[in-house]
Scaffold this motif. Structure first.
Motif, PDB file in Angstrom:
ATOM      1  N   ARG A  17       0.833  -1.205   0.000  1.00 48.39           N
ATOM      2  CA  ARG A  17       0.000   0.000   0.000  1.00 48.39           C
ATOM      3  C   ARG A  17       0.870   1.259   0.000  1.00 48.39           C
ATOM      4  O   ARG A  17       0.563   2.220  -0.702  1.00 48.39           O
ATOM      5  CB  ARG A  17      -0.962  -0.001   1.199  1.00 48.39           C
ATOM      6  CG  ARG A  17      -1.852   1.219   1.271  1.00 48.39           C
ATOM      7  CD  ARG A  17      -2.802   1.339   0.098  1.00 48.39           C
ATOM      8  NE  ARG A  17      -3.592   2.563   0.201  1.00 48.39           N
ATOM      9  CZ  ARG A  17      -4.438   2.981  -0.702  1.00 48.39           C
ATOM     10  NH1 ARG A  17      -4.657   2.274  -1.798  1.00 48.39           N
ATOM     11  NH2 ARG A  17      -5.109   4.112  -0.537  1.00 48.39           N
ATOM     12  N   ILE A  18       1.953   1.251   0.763  1.00 47.19           N
ATOM     13  CA  ILE A  18       2.875   2.404   0.759  1.00 47.19           C
ATOM     14  C   ILE A  18       3.395   2.627  -0.659  1.00 47.19           C
ATOM     15  O   ILE A  18       3.433   3.764  -1.147  1.00 47.19           O
ATOM     16  CB  ILE A  18       4.037   2.199   1.755  1.00 47.19           C
ATOM     17  CG1 ILE A  18       3.531   2.262   3.193  1.00 47.19           C
ATOM     18  CG2 ILE A  18       5.132   3.247   1.526  1.00 47.19           C
ATOM     19  CD1 ILE A  18       4.546   1.795   4.235  1.00 47.19           C
ATOM     20  N   ARG A  23       3.288   5.854  -5.617  1.00 52.14           N
ATOM     21  CA  ARG A  23       3.044   5.945  -7.071  1.00 52.14           C
ATOM     22  C   ARG A  23       1.949   6.967  -7.367  1.00 52.14           C
ATOM     23  O   ARG A  23       2.067   7.784  -8.286  1.00 52.14           O
ATOM     24  CB  ARG A  23       2.661   4.553  -7.600  1.00 52.14           C
ATOM     25  CG  ARG A  23       2.527   4.472  -9.101  1.00 52.14           C
ATOM     26  CD  ARG A  23       2.436   3.025  -9.580  1.00 52.14           C
ATOM     27  NE  ARG A  23       1.539   2.199  -8.803  1.00 52.14           N
ATOM     28  CZ  ARG A  23       0.241   2.065  -9.042  1.00 52.14           C
ATOM     29  NH1 ARG A  23      -0.332   2.711 -10.044  1.00 52.14           N
ATOM     30  NH2 ARG A  23      -0.513   1.271  -8.300  1.00 52.14           N
ATOM     31  N   PHE A  24       0.882   6.944  -6.557  1.00 51.56           N
ATOM     32  CA  PHE A  24      -0.201   7.921  -6.736  1.00 51.56           C
ATOM     33  C   PHE A  24       0.319   9.338  -6.499  1.00 51.56           C
ATOM     34  O   PHE A  24       0.011  10.254  -7.258  1.00 51.56           O
ATOM     35  CB  PHE A  24      -1.369   7.631  -5.790  1.00 51.56           C
ATOM     36  CG  PHE A  24      -2.051   6.310  -6.016  1.00 51.56           C
ATOM     37  CD1 PHE A  24      -2.031   5.661  -7.252  1.00 51.56           C
ATOM     38  CD2 PHE A  24      -2.724   5.684  -4.983  1.00 51.56           C
ATOM     39  CE1 PHE A  24      -2.659   4.440  -7.446  1.00 51.56           C
ATOM     40  CE2 PHE A  24      -3.365   4.466  -5.166  1.00 51.56           C
ATOM     41  CZ  PHE A  24      -3.334   3.843  -6.404  1.00 51.56           C
ATOM     42  N   LEU A  25       1.117   9.512  -5.449  1.00 55.49           N
ATOM     43  CA  LEU A  25       1.675  10.834  -5.159  1.00 55.49           C
ATOM     44  C   LEU A  25       2.558  11.340  -6.291  1.00 55.49           C
ATOM     45  O   LEU A  25       2.492  12.526  -6.664  1.00 55.49           O
ATOM     46  CB  LEU A  25       2.459  10.809  -3.843  1.00 55.49           C
ATOM     47  CG  LEU A  25       1.623  10.949  -2.579  1.00 55.49           C
ATOM     48  CD1 LEU A  25       2.462  10.610  -1.355  1.00 55.49           C
ATOM     49  CD2 LEU A  25       1.037  12.339  -2.466  1.00 55.49           C
ATOM     50  N   ALA A  26       3.374  10.469  -6.846  1.00 54.78           N
ATOM     51  CA  ALA A  26       4.239  10.877  -7.964  1.00 54.78           C
ATOM     52  C   ALA A  26       3.386  11.380  -9.129  1.00 54.78           C
ATOM     53  O   ALA A  26       3.695  12.416  -9.733  1.00 54.78           O
ATOM     54  CB  ALA A  26       5.127   9.711  -8.398  1.00 54.78           C
ATOM     55  N   GLY A  27       2.307  10.675  -9.417  1.00 52.77           N
ATOM     56  CA  GLY A  27       1.413  11.098 -10.498  1.00 52.77           C
ATOM     57  C   GLY A  27       0.694  12.393 -10.178  1.00 52.77           C
ATOM     58  O   GLY A  27       0.596  13.294 -11.025  1.00 52.77           O
ATOM     59  N   TYR A  28       0.178  12.512  -8.972  1.00 54.94           N
ATOM     60  CA  TYR A  28      -0.520  13.744  -8.577  1.00 54.94           C
ATOM     61  C   TYR A  28       0.432  14.934  -8.574  1.00 54.94           C
ATOM     62  O   TYR A  28       0.040  16.044  -8.949  1.00 54.94           O
ATOM     63  CB  TYR A  28      -1.172  13.590  -7.206  1.00 54.94           C
ATOM     64  CG  TYR A  28      -2.482  12.841  -7.236  1.00 54.94           C
ATOM     65  CD1 TYR A  28      -3.531  13.264  -8.038  1.00 54.94           C
ATOM     66  CD2 TYR A  28      -2.679  11.716  -6.452  1.00 54.94           C
ATOM     67  CE1 TYR A  28      -4.733  12.579  -8.074  1.00 54.94           C
ATOM     68  CE2 TYR A  28      -3.882  11.026  -6.473  1.00 54.94           C
ATOM     69  CZ  TYR A  28      -4.911  11.472  -7.287  1.00 54.94           C
ATOM     70  OH  TYR A  28      -6.103  10.798  -7.324  1.00 54.94           O
ATOM     71  N   ASN A  29       1.676  14.730  -8.175  1.00 56.59           N
ATOM     72  CA  ASN A  29       2.656  15.820  -8.175  1.00 56.59           C
ATOM     73  C   ASN A  29       2.980  16.294  -9.590  1.00 56.59           C
ATOM     74  O   ASN A  29       3.499  17.394  -9.760  1.00 56.59           O
ATOM     75  CB  ASN A  29       3.930  15.413  -7.428  1.00 56.59           C
ATOM     76  CG  ASN A  29       3.749  15.543  -5.924  1.00 56.59           C
ATOM     77  OD1 ASN A  29       3.218  16.534  -5.430  1.00 56.59           O
ATOM     78  ND2 ASN A  29       4.182  14.540  -5.180  1.00 56.59           N
ATOM     79  N   GLN A  30       2.645  15.491 -10.582  1.00 55.54           N
ATOM     80  CA  GLN A  30       2.801  15.903 -11.983  1.00 55.54           C
ATOM     81  C   GLN A  30       1.498  16.487 -12.540  1.00 55.54           C
ATOM     82  O   GLN A  30       1.404  16.794 -13.721  1.00 55.54           O
ATOM     83  CB  GLN A  30       3.241  14.707 -12.836  1.00 55.54           C
ATOM     84  CG  GLN A  30       4.622  14.199 -12.472  1.00 55.54           C
ATOM     85  CD  GLN A  30       4.970  12.906 -13.186  1.00 55.54           C
ATOM     86  OE1 GLN A  30       4.169  12.323 -13.911  1.00 55.54           O
ATOM     87  NE2 GLN A  30       6.190  12.440 -12.975  1.00 55.54           N
ATOM     88  N   GLY A  31       0.478  16.613 -11.672  1.00 58.56           N
ATOM     89  CA  GLY A  31      -0.795  17.195 -12.094  1.00 58.56           C
ATOM     90  C   GLY A  31      -1.750  16.221 -12.750  1.00 58.56           C
ATOM     91  O   GLY A  31      -2.755  16.630 -13.330  1.00 58.56           O
TER      92      GLY A  31
END
Length: 127
Positions: A17-18, A23-31
């Motif tokens: 889960r971490i 992975r989700f954070l990396a994508g969100y940080n790219q918008g």
């Protein structure tokens, strides 16, 4: 002994889960949106911000199949959205969730990641 199998299974699920959260954070940080990050992602829980009511969280059937530690992490995540609803009001919360999903998701995933990292250290030792 059975305890070690249970612990290693729990540790595996927390670490998995971490990794997903990172992975989700990396994508969100790219918008990006979640659909762009992972088109096959299953929604486990959602928090809506309703006029005259406030935050309304729904946990879907898949939530009950998760390890208790993962469930706790998702509750922590959804509690961030509940607070955002209170802080932003329903119109701004809705607008952000529709137009700039990353603005509301990054703090929620960061809080979930922090919780899960602590849980991993507590249950499994250091990474």
């Amino acid at each position: 002994d059975g305890k070690k199998i249970s612990e290693s299974c729990t540790c595996y699920h927390i670490e998995k889960r971490i990794n997903d959260v990172e992975r989700f954070l990396a994508g969100y940080n790219q918008g990006n949106t979640l659909k762009q990050i992972d088109p096959t992602a299953t929604i486990i829980a959602t928090t809506r911000c309703l006029p005259g009511i406030g935050p309304w969280t729904t946990f879907y059937s898949g939530f009950k199949t998760l390890e208790p530690e993962i469930q706790d992490g998702i509750r922590v995540h959804e509690n961030v959205h509940r607070q955002q609803c209170e802080d932003f009001g329903w119109e701004r919360f809705l607008s952000l969730s529709m137009e700039k999903e990353y603005v509301i998701e990054i703090p929620a995933y960061e809080t979930e990641r922090s919780f899960l990292n602590s849980k991993f250290t507590e249950e499994c030792g250091s990474k």
